[in-house]
Scaffold this motif. Structure first.
Motif, short mmCIF file in Angstrom:
data_model
loop_
_atom_site.label_atom_id
_atom_site.label_comp_id
_atom_site.label_asym_id
_atom_site.label_seq_id
_atom_site.Cartn_x
_atom_site.Cartn_y
_atom_site.Cartn_z
N TYR A 1 12.61 -1.68 27.17
CA TYR A 1 11.92 -2.26 27.41
C TYR A 1 11.14 -2.82 29.12
CZ TYR A 1 12.60 -5.14 23.02
OH TYR A 1 12.23 -4.86 21.33
N SER B 1 11.53 -16.29 30.39
CA SER B 1 10.18 -16.67 29.75
C SER B 1 9.70 -15.16 29.25
CB SER B 1 8.79 -16.88 31.42
OG SER B 1 9.21 -16.12 32.59
N LEU B 2 10.83 -14.11 30.14
CA LEU B 2 10.93 -13.12 29.10
C LEU B 2 11.01 -12.52 27.91
CD1 LEU B 2 10.45 -10.16 30.13
CD2 LEU B 2 13.16 -9.37 30.21
N GLN B 3 9.56 -12.29 26.54
CA GLN B 3 10.76 -11.89 25.55
C GLN B 3 9.89 -10.95 24.88
OE1 GLN B 3 7.78 -15.32 24.18
NE2 GLN B 3 8.97 -16.95 24.37
N ASN B 4 10.19 -10.85 24.32
CA ASN B 4 10.35 -8.90 23.21
C ASN B 4 9.31 -9.26 22.53
OD1 ASN B 4 12.14 -10.49 20.91
ND2 ASN B 4 13.19 -8.97 21.06
N GLU B 5 8.82 -8.61 21.16
CA GLU B 5 8.47 -9.13 20.68
C GLU B 5 8.39 -9.68 19.16
OE1 GLU B 5 10.53 -6.41 20.45
OE2 GLU B 5 9.01 -4.32 19.11
N SER C 1 6.89 -9.20 32.46
CA SER C 1 6.03 -8.99 31.01
C SER C 1 6.39 -8.10 30.91
CB SER C 1 4.65 -9.56 31.75
OG SER C 1 3.84 -8.75 32.50
N LEU C 2 6.30 -7.66 29.84
CA LEU C 2 6.52 -6.10 28.82
C LEU C 2 5.61 -5.19 29.01
CD1 LEU C 2 8.14 -7.22 25.23
CD2 LEU C 2 9.21 -6.86 27.88
N THR D 1 14.24 -15.34 34.44
CA THR D 1 13.74 -14.44 32.61
C THR D 1 14.27 -15.71 31.12
OG1 THR D 1 16.84 -14.48 32.46
CG2 THR D 1 15.60 -12.83 33.89
N THR E 1 9.54 -3.87 32.57
CA THR E 1 8.72 -5.27 32.58
C THR E 1 8.52 -4.78 33.88
OG1 THR E 1 10.69 -5.75 33.76
CG2 THR E 1 10.13 -6.41 31.74
#
Lengths: 110, 275
Positions: free
Chosen positions: B164, B73-77, B171-172, B71, B166
């Motif tokens: 969000y 690597s998970l990013q929001n905007e 990826s979102l 997680t 995923t």
């Protein structure tokens, strides 16, 4: 046996109240004008502002609150048209009761 | 499919987002209400339809086990990573900073009497269980209170959140609500613990998609202010004590009034003794 009456107050304010002594007890009478129904509504409270009868429409020539069995009130309220008017001014000028009507409380004294 | 929940910074806590390790259920409910007015024909007639706010319910799990390394690597905007993201652990390094020439060249027969230097161990910080903190964050999102400077009292704040969505590659793919005119608020949170839950945080969340109304001050048209509205805002007038003098109709000077009182009294008399 005699018919007794007490003159009460009318005002042009849309919401007003006054206190009055009726048959030896003190009461607060509140009047609120309802624009939608184009009528004044009367509420009766005791002197401690405990409600007795709320929201009774004020219409002329009708014994108002006569149908309620109120312990110390044997009479009724009456909206009397002034003079010898033949029309029904409360319909045309519902917010001008003071000019065309008198409000009394009347009861029969044994 | 999984979800992450994000929120903006406010006076309670800074903004961020949380990643749910598993979603057990995801329901979307769109409902409306019709008005029902009974009529004499024995049925209801409908004259209005009210659209209720969409309600989303979710059963989610946040694991207490240190498994969510990916997680990171998970990013929001905004480029933030989830609060509960865990970077992959780095290898433990053991080294010594002792580089004195004396220790290197002096034979052991002698340097055994010299003071030892401890080796340096380099490793990651302690990775504890964050489920309690996450629980507090979620509760604050649902019922956070803030101090209102204007009113001088604590008030429950409206704390909008975003979801969000995923895919399997973290990826979102979607943001809820997609438009900027509506918001999601958490209306209920239920944390479940049972014999099977272990260290994981099982929670049932209910979201409602809402649209906030802002207070507007407008100038009323003058003709409206003149009579009708003016009356409505009038305060109560007290006329004081009324002169409650009792008058007998038989000796009243106002004959018109006393006559009408007599007439009314006789009218309500069940025996109708007069008239």
């Amino acid at each position: 046996m005699a018919n007794i009456y007490v003159d009460l107050l009318l005002d042009d304010s849309p919401i007003y109240e006054f206190s009055a002594s009726l048959e030896g007890n003190s009461y607060i009478i509140e009047m609120i004008y309802n624009e939608r129904s184009q009528l004044y509504f009367m509420s009766l409270y005791d002197s401690n502002r405990n409600p007795i009868v709320l929201g009774t429409a004020l219409v002329p020539g009708y014994p108002i609150m006569f149908d309620y069995a109120l312990p110390n009130l044997t009479g009724f309220f009456l909206l009397i048209q002034k003079g010898t008017l033949e029309s029904e001014p409360y319909k045309e000028f519902p917010d001008k009761l003071k000019q065309y009507y008198d409000l009394v409380y009347t009861y029969v004294e044994e | 499919m999984s979800f992450a929940i994000g929120w903006e910074a406010d006076e309670i806590q800074s903004g961020g987002f949380l990643y749910f390790d598993a979603i057990l259920s995801w329901n979307r409910s769109f409902t409306g209400t019709t008005t029902k007015n009974p009529v004499d024909a024995g049925g209801n007639v409908t004259d209005h339809y009210i659209n209720n706010n969409p309600v989303f319910t979710m059963s989610a799990v946040i694991s207490g086990t240190d498994l969510s390394v990916s997680t990171n690597s998970l990013q929001n905007e905004l480029g933030d990573i989830p609060y509960n993201a865990r970077p992959a652990p780095s290898e433990v390094l053991v080294g010594s900073e002792d580089r004195s020439l004396l220790m290197r060249f002096v034979p052991s027969v002698i340097n055994q009497f010299l003071p030892d230097t401890l080796p340096d161990v380099i490793m990651d910080d302690f990775r504890g269980d964050t489920s309690e903190e996450i629980q507090d964050i979620l509760v604050n999102l649902q019922s956070g209170e803030g101090y209102n400077q204007i009113t001088g009292q604590f008030e429950t704040l409206i704390r909008p959140v975003v979801l969000y969505e995923t895919n399997g590659f973290l990826s979102l793919v979607r943001k809820l609500p997609a438009d900027n005119n509506s918001y999601l608020v958490i209306t209920s949170i239920n944390f479940r613990e049972d014999t099977e839950s272990g260290y994981a945080l099982y929670c049932d969340l209910t979201f409602e998609k809402v649209r906030f109304a802002n207070l507007k001050k407008v100038q009323l048209p003058p003709d409206l202010v003149q009579t009708p509205v003016k009356k409505k805002v009038t305060s109560k007038k007290s006329l004081g004590k009324c002169d409650s003098t009792q008058k007998n109709t038989s000796n009243s000077t106002d004959t018109s009034k006393s006559g009408k009182v007599d007439e009314a009294q006789s009218d309500v008399d069940p025996l109708r003794t007069t008239g």
